[in-house]
Design a protein around this motif. Structure first.
Motif, mmCIF file in Angstrom:
data_model
loop_
_atom_site.group_PDB
_atom_site.id
_atom_site.type_symbol
_atom_site.label_atom_id
_atom_site.label_comp_id
_atom_site.label_asym_id
_atom_site.label_seq_id
_atom_site.Cartn_x
_atom_site.Cartn_y
_atom_site.Cartn_z
ATOM 1 N N GLU A 155 27.855 39.798 29.482
ATOM 2 C CA GLU A 155 26.557 40.175 30.057
ATOM 3 C C GLU A 155 26.365 41.661 30.321
ATOM 4 N N ARG A 197 32.835 37.086 32.759
ATOM 5 C CA ARG A 197 31.375 37.013 32.711
ATOM 6 C C ARG A 197 30.781 38.350 32.264
ATOM 7 N N ARG A 253 37.425 35.984 36.764
ATOM 8 C CA ARG A 253 36.150 35.289 36.541
ATOM 9 C C ARG A 253 35.010 36.293 36.341
ATOM 10 N N TRP A 301 24.010 39.145 39.041
ATOM 11 C CA TRP A 301 24.019 38.886 37.594
ATOM 12 C C TRP A 301 22.605 38.817 37.035
#
Length: 208
Positions: A83, A79, A75, A51
């Motif tokens: 992003e 995210r 999940r 990430w």
């Protein structure tokens, strides 16, 4: 947010599939890609710092689309919504598809069979990652699937190299291919950065 077809067309001919080994490696490649005007990168979630690598590429490659690959669960998808510019998974998940539709996220599911294509099309997907392309039939499989699925667009990934990617791009159903060979290792980058820069510029300026 770009739709999936726009992403693969912008990415052509090769989507860089990056499995960076460190943040330094990611930074060096992002700087190289920015200089070469690489249009998109898929960063696989196979590293603990993945990430951070996504953020780093977003910062250093402002004109490129930065995607997240190997997305397997809710999940990771949620995210990625915040992003990344697009999401790719190695297979098809109805849960991920529903999340993508709900959040207006660009999602390119992976498929390997006619059954999976039908399931994904039932969820209004038309652009697919064919994975692992070479291992499951490669060009011959794509030719066979293009008959019953004339509206499907593929980005085959897995086992594709500089030696064979043109064979895939010659198929009308293939918009781009996914390739890790255009992502140099740290050692290769140190040894011949200029060579990789020249190769990338030729690849994207020529469009084939």
């Amino acid at each position: 947010m770009h739709d999936a077809l726009t992403v693969v067309k912008k990415t052509a001919p090769v989507m860089a599939v990056a499995q960076f080994t460190s943040l330094d490696h990611a930074k060096a490649c992002a700087e190289l890609f920015a200089e070469a005007a690489v249009p998109a990168v898929e960063i696989t979630l196979r590293h603990p710092d993945a990430w951070q690598m996504v953020k780093l590429c977003k910062d250093l490659m402002p004109n490129a689309l930065i995607g997240v690959g190997t997305v397997l669960n809710r999940r990771q998808m949620l995210r990625a919504v915040d992003e990344a510019d697009f999401v790719i998974s190695p297979g098809f998940s109805r849960e991920l598809s529903m999340l993508a539709h709900k959040t207006l996220t660009t999602y390119i599911p992976g498929v390997a069979t006619a059954t999976e294509i039908m399931a994904a099309m039932a969820e209004e997907h038309r652009v697919f990652k064919m994975y692992p392309a070479a291992a499951i039939g490669g060009v011959a499989l794509l030719k066979s699937l293009s008959g019953p699925f004339p509206d499907a667009v593929f980005c085959p990934t897995g086992g594709i190299s500089e030696a064979n990617y043109q064979e895939y791009l010659a198929l009308p159903c293939v918009s781009c291919v996914g390739g890790s060979w255009i992502v140099p290792s740290e050692a290769a980058l140190q040894k011949d950065r200029a060579g990789y820069l020249s190769m990338l510029k030729r690849l994207y300026q020529r469009g084939t």
